[in-house]
Motif scaffolding. Structure first.
Motif, PDB file in Angstrom:
ATOM      1  N   PHE A   1       0.810  -1.209   0.000  1.00  0.00           N
ATOM      2  CA  PHE A   1       0.000   0.000   0.000  1.00  0.00           C
ATOM      3  C   PHE A   1       0.852   1.271   0.000  1.00  0.00           C
ATOM      4  CE2 PHE A   1      -2.551  -3.250   2.191  1.00  0.00           C
ATOM      5  CZ  PHE A   1      -3.669  -3.254   1.369  1.00  0.00           C
ATOM      6  N   THR A   2       0.276   2.321  -0.581  1.00  0.00           N
ATOM      7  CA  THR A   2       0.904   3.637  -0.568  1.00  0.00           C
ATOM      8  C   THR A   2       0.183   4.523   0.441  1.00  0.00           C
ATOM      9  OG1 THR A   2      -0.513   4.619  -2.266  1.00  0.00           O
ATOM     10  CG2 THR A   2       1.477   3.432  -3.019  1.00  0.00           C
ATOM     11  N   ILE A   3       0.758   5.680   0.679  1.00  0.00           N
ATOM     12  CA  ILE A   3       0.208   6.643   1.626  1.00  0.00           C
ATOM     13  C   ILE A   3      -1.229   7.034   1.272  1.00  0.00           C
ATOM     14  CG2 ILE A   3       1.140   8.700   0.488  1.00  0.00           C
ATOM     15  CD1 ILE A   3       1.178   8.053   4.281  1.00  0.00           C
ATOM     16  N   ASP A   4      -1.606   6.938  -0.003  1.00  0.00           N
ATOM     17  CA  ASP A   4      -2.969   7.276  -0.416  1.00  0.00           C
ATOM     18  C   ASP A   4      -3.995   6.258   0.072  1.00  0.00           C
ATOM     19  OD1 ASP A   4      -2.134   9.581  -1.696  1.00  0.00           O
ATOM     20  OD2 ASP A   4      -1.861   8.571  -3.624  1.00  0.00           O
ATOM     21  N   GLN A   5      -3.547   5.138   0.614  1.00  0.00           N
ATOM     22  CA  GLN A   5      -4.472   4.124   1.126  1.00  0.00           C
ATOM     23  C   GLN A   5      -5.333   4.672   2.259  1.00  0.00           C
ATOM     24  OE1 GLN A   5      -5.400   1.257   0.001  1.00  0.00           O
ATOM     25  NE2 GLN A   5      -6.626   0.593   1.745  1.00  0.00           N
ATOM     26  N   THR A   6      -4.881   5.687   2.941  1.00  0.00           N
ATOM     27  CA  THR A   6      -5.667   6.247   4.046  1.00  0.00           C
ATOM     28  C   THR A   6      -7.029   6.746   3.579  1.00  0.00           C
ATOM     29  OG1 THR A   6      -4.587   8.407   3.776  1.00  0.00           O
ATOM     30  CG2 THR A   6      -3.624   6.881   5.399  1.00  0.00           C
ATOM     31  N   ARG A   7      -7.186   7.034   2.301  1.00  0.00           N
ATOM     32  CA  ARG A   7      -8.491   7.441   1.749  1.00  0.00           C
ATOM     33  C   ARG A   7      -9.475   6.274   1.717  1.00  0.00           C
ATOM     34  NH1 ARG A   7      -6.242   9.405  -3.724  1.00  0.00           N
ATOM     35  NH2 ARG A   7      -8.118   8.366  -4.414  1.00  0.00           N
ATOM     36  N   PHE A   8      -8.957   5.046   1.719  1.00  0.00           N
ATOM     37  CA  PHE A   8      -9.812   3.878   1.519  1.00  0.00           C
ATOM     38  C   PHE A   8      -9.948   2.978   2.746  1.00  0.00           C
ATOM     39  CE2 PHE A   8      -7.710   4.866  -2.559  1.00  0.00           C
ATOM     40  CZ  PHE A   8      -8.815   5.362  -3.224  1.00  0.00           C
ATOM     41  N   GLY A   9      -9.136   3.219   3.766  1.00  0.00           N
ATOM     42  CA  GLY A   9      -9.206   2.376   4.964  1.00  0.00           C
ATOM     43  C   GLY A   9      -7.837   1.910   5.400  1.00  0.00           C
ATOM     44  N   ARG A  10      -7.820   0.763   6.045  1.00  0.00           N
ATOM     45  CA  ARG A  10      -6.595   0.208   6.611  1.00  0.00           C
ATOM     46  C   ARG A  10      -5.661  -0.295   5.530  1.00  0.00           C
ATOM     47  NH1 ARG A  10      -7.727  -4.067  10.955  1.00  0.00           N
ATOM     48  NH2 ARG A  10      -5.496  -3.859  10.988  1.00  0.00           N
ATOM     49  N   PRO A  11      -4.365  -0.303   5.805  1.00  0.00           N
ATOM     50  CA  PRO A  11      -3.713   0.274   6.976  1.00  0.00           C
ATOM     51  C   PRO A  11      -3.656   1.793   6.895  1.00  0.00           C
ATOM     52  CG  PRO A  11      -2.064  -0.640   5.504  1.00  0.00           C
ATOM     53  CD  PRO A  11      -3.402  -0.963   4.912  1.00  0.00           C
ATOM     54  N   GLY A  12      -3.554   2.415   8.038  1.00  0.00           N
ATOM     55  CA  GLY A  12      -3.524   3.869   8.077  1.00  0.00           C
ATOM     56  C   GLY A  12      -2.255   4.439   8.678  1.00  0.00           C
ATOM     57  N   ASN A  13      -1.414   3.590   9.229  1.00  0.00           N
ATOM     58  CA  ASN A  13      -0.169   4.024   9.845  1.00  0.00           C
ATOM     59  C   ASN A  13       0.871   4.281   8.758  1.00  0.00           C
ATOM     60  OD1 ASN A  13       2.357   4.139  11.123  1.00  0.00           O
ATOM     61  ND2 ASN A  13       1.730   2.731  12.740  1.00  0.00           N
ATOM     62  N   ALA A  14       1.386   5.481   8.703  1.00  0.00           N
ATOM     63  CA  ALA A  14       2.361   5.864   7.662  1.00  0.00           C
ATOM     64  C   ALA A  14       3.617   4.998   7.679  1.00  0.00           C
ATOM     65  CB  ALA A  14       2.729   7.340   7.805  1.00  0.00           C
TER      66      ALA A  14
END
Length: 178
Positions: A119-132
């Motif tokens: 996952f890339t940092i843009d995954q936070t838009r879609f859910g987990r994982p959210g930890n950078a």
């Protein structure tokens, strides 16, 4: 259990690499990619820190010389688990531990392959994982493997083959220089 589309798409390239040694399914989880590779006649080392996952995979496969199981915590401080051997290819999916990246590069034989998707940092838009700490920055995966022959690269939004949800990922298939 279906393999990643990325592994299936590059199965012939993996087959050629696999003629030089075992393929490491690093942090393999349920082993879907490694199981597929074994079914294609490849020698696979399944590695995960959870022994119960490795036991589950071993119950799905006939005992053979094509498989081995390595219970290892790649995040254990002051260890270098990939210094023990080299692999014709390493496949990594949905796992990111930045301190391990140089060891992964070292663990691939000359002319061998890396297939990496996470996952890339843009995954936070879609859910987990959210930890950078567990999300790639833009261009980071290609930067890590700079100097390798890039066979495939993708970074952006796609639909997960596991659950049909949108996801922000980076993919890389690269060959280590001879």
């Amino acid at each position: 259990m279906q393999p990643s589309n990325l592994v299936a798409l590059h199965s012939q390239t993996l087959k050629a690499a696999g003629e030089k040694g075992a393929i490491l399914d690093l942090a393999c989880g349920n082993g879907r990619n490694g199981i597929y590779l074994v079914q294609q006649g490849q020698r696979v080392v399944f590695s995960d820190r959870e022994k119960n996952k490795l036991d589950g995979i071993s119950r799905l496969l006939d005992p053979s010389e094509l498989t081995s199981y390595w219970c290892v915590d790649f995040e254990e401080p002051r260890t270098e688990p990939l210094s023990l051997g080299s692999f014709s290819a390493i496949v990594v999916f949905r796992y990111l531990h930045r301190p391990l990246m140089q060891a992964i590069k070292h663990g691939v034989q000359r002319g061998g392959l890396i297939i990496y998707e996470t996952f890339t940092i843009d995954q936070t838009r879609f859910g987990r994982p959210g930890n950078a700490d567990f999300l790639l920055q833009p261009g980071e995966l290609e930067d890590v493997f700079r100097g390798w022959e890039i066979l495939h690269s993708f970074e952006g939004v796609s639909v997960s083959e596991l659950n049909g949800q949108q996801q922000a990922i980076a993919q890389l298939v690269a060959r280590k220089p001879d």
